[in-house]
Design a protein around this motif. Structure first.
Motif, PDB file in Angstrom:
ATOM      1  N   GLN A  14     -39.300  18.003  -6.260  1.00 29.47           N
ATOM      2  CA  GLN A  14     -39.360  19.452  -6.459  1.00 29.47           C
ATOM      3  C   GLN A  14     -38.013  20.130  -6.205  1.00 29.47           C
ATOM      4  OE1 GLN A  14     -41.844  21.581  -7.419  1.00 29.47           O
ATOM      5  NE2 GLN A  14     -42.901  19.696  -7.957  1.00 29.47           N
ATOM      6  N   ARG A  15     -37.356  19.702  -5.113  1.00 26.60           N
ATOM      7  CA  ARG A  15     -36.179  20.448  -4.635  1.00 26.60           C
ATOM      8  C   ARG A  15     -34.848  19.775  -4.956  1.00 26.60           C
ATOM      9  NH1 ARG A  15     -37.759  24.665  -0.984  1.00 26.60           N
ATOM     10  NH2 ARG A  15     -35.779  24.561   0.131  1.00 26.60           N
ATOM     11  N   GLY A  16     -34.881  18.486  -5.262  1.00 27.97           N
ATOM     12  CA  GLY A  16     -33.646  17.809  -5.678  1.00 27.97           C
ATOM     13  C   GLY A  16     -32.811  17.260  -4.545  1.00 27.97           C
ATOM     14  N   TYR A  17     -33.351  17.332  -3.329  1.00 27.24           N
ATOM     15  CA  TYR A  17     -32.649  16.746  -2.174  1.00 27.24           C
ATOM     16  C   TYR A  17     -33.685  16.404  -1.111  1.00 27.24           C
ATOM     17  CZ  TYR A  17     -33.528  21.131   0.148  1.00 27.24           C
ATOM     18  OH  TYR A  17     -34.189  22.192   0.693  1.00 27.24           O
ATOM     19  N   TYR A  18     -33.285  15.590  -0.159  1.00 28.70           N
ATOM     20  CA  TYR A  18     -34.126  15.313   1.005  1.00 28.70           C
ATOM     21  C   TYR A  18     -33.203  15.079   2.193  1.00 28.70           C
ATOM     22  CZ  TYR A  18     -37.397  13.206   4.234  1.00 28.70           C
ATOM     23  OH  TYR A  18     -38.140  12.947   5.355  1.00 28.70           O
ATOM     24  N   ILE A  19     -33.469  15.776   3.291  1.00 25.54           N
ATOM     25  CA  ILE A  19     -32.644  15.620   4.496  1.00 25.54           C
ATOM     26  C   ILE A  19     -33.517  14.955   5.558  1.00 25.54           C
ATOM     27  CG2 ILE A  19     -31.269  16.834   6.250  1.00 25.54           C
ATOM     28  CD1 ILE A  19     -31.074  19.194   4.152  1.00 25.54           C
ATOM     29  N   SER A 208     -28.717  12.418   4.154  1.00 24.93           N
ATOM     30  CA  SER A 208     -29.403  13.238   3.153  1.00 24.93           C
ATOM     31  C   SER A 208     -29.262  12.538   1.802  1.00 24.93           C
ATOM     32  CB  SER A 208     -28.829  14.658   3.109  1.00 24.93           C
ATOM     33  OG  SER A 208     -27.491  14.628   2.669  1.00 24.93           O
ATOM     34  N   PHE A 209     -30.205  12.846   0.919  1.00 27.12           N
ATOM     35  CA  PHE A 209     -30.184  12.291  -0.442  1.00 27.12           C
ATOM     36  C   PHE A 209     -30.159  13.446  -1.422  1.00 27.12           C
ATOM     37  CE2 PHE A 209     -32.318   9.185   2.191  1.00 27.12           C
ATOM     38  CZ  PHE A 209     -31.770   7.987   1.775  1.00 27.12           C
ATOM     39  N   HIS A 210     -29.383  13.322  -2.502  1.00 31.06           N
ATOM     40  CA  HIS A 210     -29.478  14.339  -3.545  1.00 31.06           C
ATOM     41  C   HIS A 210     -29.453  13.712  -4.937  1.00 31.06           C
ATOM     42  CE1 HIS A 210     -25.079  14.326  -2.587  1.00 31.06           C
ATOM     43  NE2 HIS A 210     -24.929  14.465  -3.893  1.00 31.06           N
TER      44      HIS A 210
END
Ligand SMILES: O=C(O)CCC(=O)C(=O)O
Length: 266
Positions: A14-19, A208-210
């Protein structure tokens, strides 16, 4: 508490990243990689091999952003960090991939500057895929950003614009510009996406991943100590080399010592 795999993958989609809310890479691995990072910055290569030709070379201006390409070639402790299985496990939960391979690595060392003086190194708003024509446009590519120092709000953390990945590439991004406000004013986000900046605040070993299309950048570091990290560019089994493009960043892809597969459940 660990979020469920579905929640993690849905959040990223949904957001395009994960921290990640907890450090992912163990402290001893991070400490060793930090020593390796300083050695590589001095031009000392424990593996006997040089990193890839880079914009910043040992002895260069230490007030600039130090960006060294493929430092894992030069230092085994950096390699152990960027190839850590915990990174592969989490990357698979985030993307739902069956296979994950590291295909390029950047060492990023952003010095701290006096907030009283205007300026200092920053990273302009950009989408990673704008620099990756070596892959077909639909290739599933993403980045894991591993903090080696404490990345506080003052340290010039990377920030993501949520939802900006939804419509593919758009014009105006520039990693190499220090003027984030000017870029912000010229970039047109996908329809329905409002400009919001989510900083990636991370402890050492945090990740983090993007997504390849997520707009991101980072401001100046005024924390009093350097911001240290590795940006690890990853691919899943759903990625294909562009047959019409020269292989520069992808030239090591068939050598799994240089470009390790960090997850494989095929
Ligand atoms: O380190 C930064 O601030 C930006 C890094 C970046 O652009 C990336 O990891 O894709």
């Amino acid at each position: 508490m660990l979020k469920s795999d579905t929640n993690v993958a849905e959040f990223y989609a949904q957001r395009g990243y994960y921290i990640a809310d907890q450090p992912v890479i163990p402290a001893d691995t991070v400490h060793a990689a930090e020593h390796g990072m300083e050695a590589v910055r001095r031009g000392e290569y424990a593996s006997g091999n040089e990193p890839f030709e880079s914009p910043w070379k040992p002895g260069d201006d230490d007030t600039k952003l130090c960006k060294i390409e493929m430092p894992n070639l030069a230092d085994p402790d950096i390699h152990a960090c960027i190839a850590h299985p915990a990174l592969g496990e989490l990357a698979a939960r985030v993307t739902g991939a069956k296979m994950i391979q590291v295909w390029w690595v950047q060492l990023l060392h952003k010095p701290s500057v006096d907030p009283a003086n205007a300026g200092g190194p920053a990273v302009g708003w950009h989408q990673d895929a704008q620099y990756w024509p070596e892959w077909t446009p639909d290739s599933e590519l993403f980045t894991a950003w591993v903090a080696i120092s404490d990345v506080t709000p003052q340290a010039g953390p990377m920030a993501f614009v949520p939802g900006s990945h939804r419509d593919g590439l758009f014009a105006g991004g520039d990693f190499f510009s220090n003027d984030l406000d000017k870029l912000k004013n010229s970039i047109q986000l996908p329809q329905g996406i409002a400009w919001e900046e989510v900083p990636s605040i991370l402890k050492p070993g945090g990740v983090s991943f993007h997504h390849r299309h997520t707009l991101h950048g980072s401001g100046i570091n005024t924390s009093g100590s350097p911001r240290k990290s590795f940006a690890i560019h990853l691919r899943t089994e759903k990625s294909t080399l562009n047959p019409d493009h020269e292989r520069i960043l992808t030239q090591f892809i068939d050598d799994h010592d240089k470009c390790p597969v960090i997850y494989d459940k095929r």
